[in-house]
Design an enzyme around this catalytic site. Sequence first.
Site, PDB file in Angstrom:
ATOM      1  N   GLY A 212       6.271  13.293   6.430  1.00 11.25           N
ATOM      2  CA  GLY A 212       5.221  14.209   6.012  1.00 11.25           C
ATOM      3  C   GLY A 212       4.628  13.847   4.665  1.00 11.25           C
ATOM      4  CB  SER A 213       2.510  12.260   3.075  1.00  7.17           C
ATOM      5  OG  SER A 213       1.907  11.518   4.105  1.00  7.17           O
TER       6      SER A 213
ATOM      7  CB  SER B  63       6.764   8.921   8.058  1.00 13.19           C
ATOM      8  OG  SER B  63       5.627   8.828   7.236  1.00 13.19           O
TER       9      SER B  63
END
Length: 296
Positions: free
Chosen positions: A78-79, A149
């Site tokens: 989620g960055s 991610s």
Amino acid sequence: MRLFRLLWPILTVLFITGVVILFIHEYAIARASHRIKDVAYVTPNTPGFDTDRHRLDIYQPQQDQSVLRPVVIFIHGGSWESGSKNLYAFIGRRLAKQNVVAVLINYRLAPKVQVPDMANDCALAVSWTQKHIAGYGGDPKRLFVMGHSAGGGLAALLMTDNQLFTKIGLTQNPINGAILDDPGGLDMFDYLTKMEYPGDEKYLVPFGKNPTRWHDVSALYYVKQDCPPMLIYVGEHTYPGIQKSTRRFRQRLQELGVKYEFKVLPGKKHIGMVTQLFWETNIIYQDLLKFVGAKP
């Protein structure tokens, strides 16, 4: 328009049928596991305790709990500014169905904190798991981290930076291996120094503006010869930054002789690299079960 009117009832029936089949499939998988939700991995009266983010979920196989099973701790992406364990319940259920105890964690996010605090949260979650997971049927001697991610970058950092655990009182790193799914942030020092892509400035919020900090939270710079093994997956059409940093990370692993397996998954973009885990026959699950030593 007339053709559409004729096809509309058929399309509606097909859509409803598909939804029903999907629901039945998910219900069947859910029955194969037991979920313990929102366990605090930080004592609630601890200064800085976040009632939403210092939580984890445990997914147990329904089979005989007297047999300790390997444990996979999943860290969402989620960055570094969004995401939740609740979005990835399908991963917990599928791992549990395949005889793995799954632990899905939350951690604090930017702009409230920066990446060093996120990594500390994840280390605390791993420490809690090591101390308590036997009570849920998991083997504390077989702990593995997995992430997609930003979560993949944090998982890599946990496995390579032993100081994250010595700082919280552990004598050694308890992680036995990592599964990195299209990992971000493996070398944020290089990434933020060059700023090659549009919108890169947004990462200065979770990482700050100090290059020393970028270096300190990049797993690449902690790789050692005695690092545990890894599974690394990258989508063929993922972001160029992830392709580049993963290539540099692999080169470092090769230089030091660290055991790893690497696969490029054809046709996959970044988001597809995690949504594909909805299917329990996915290649990542197939490799993971062998990697962690799960038994049918």
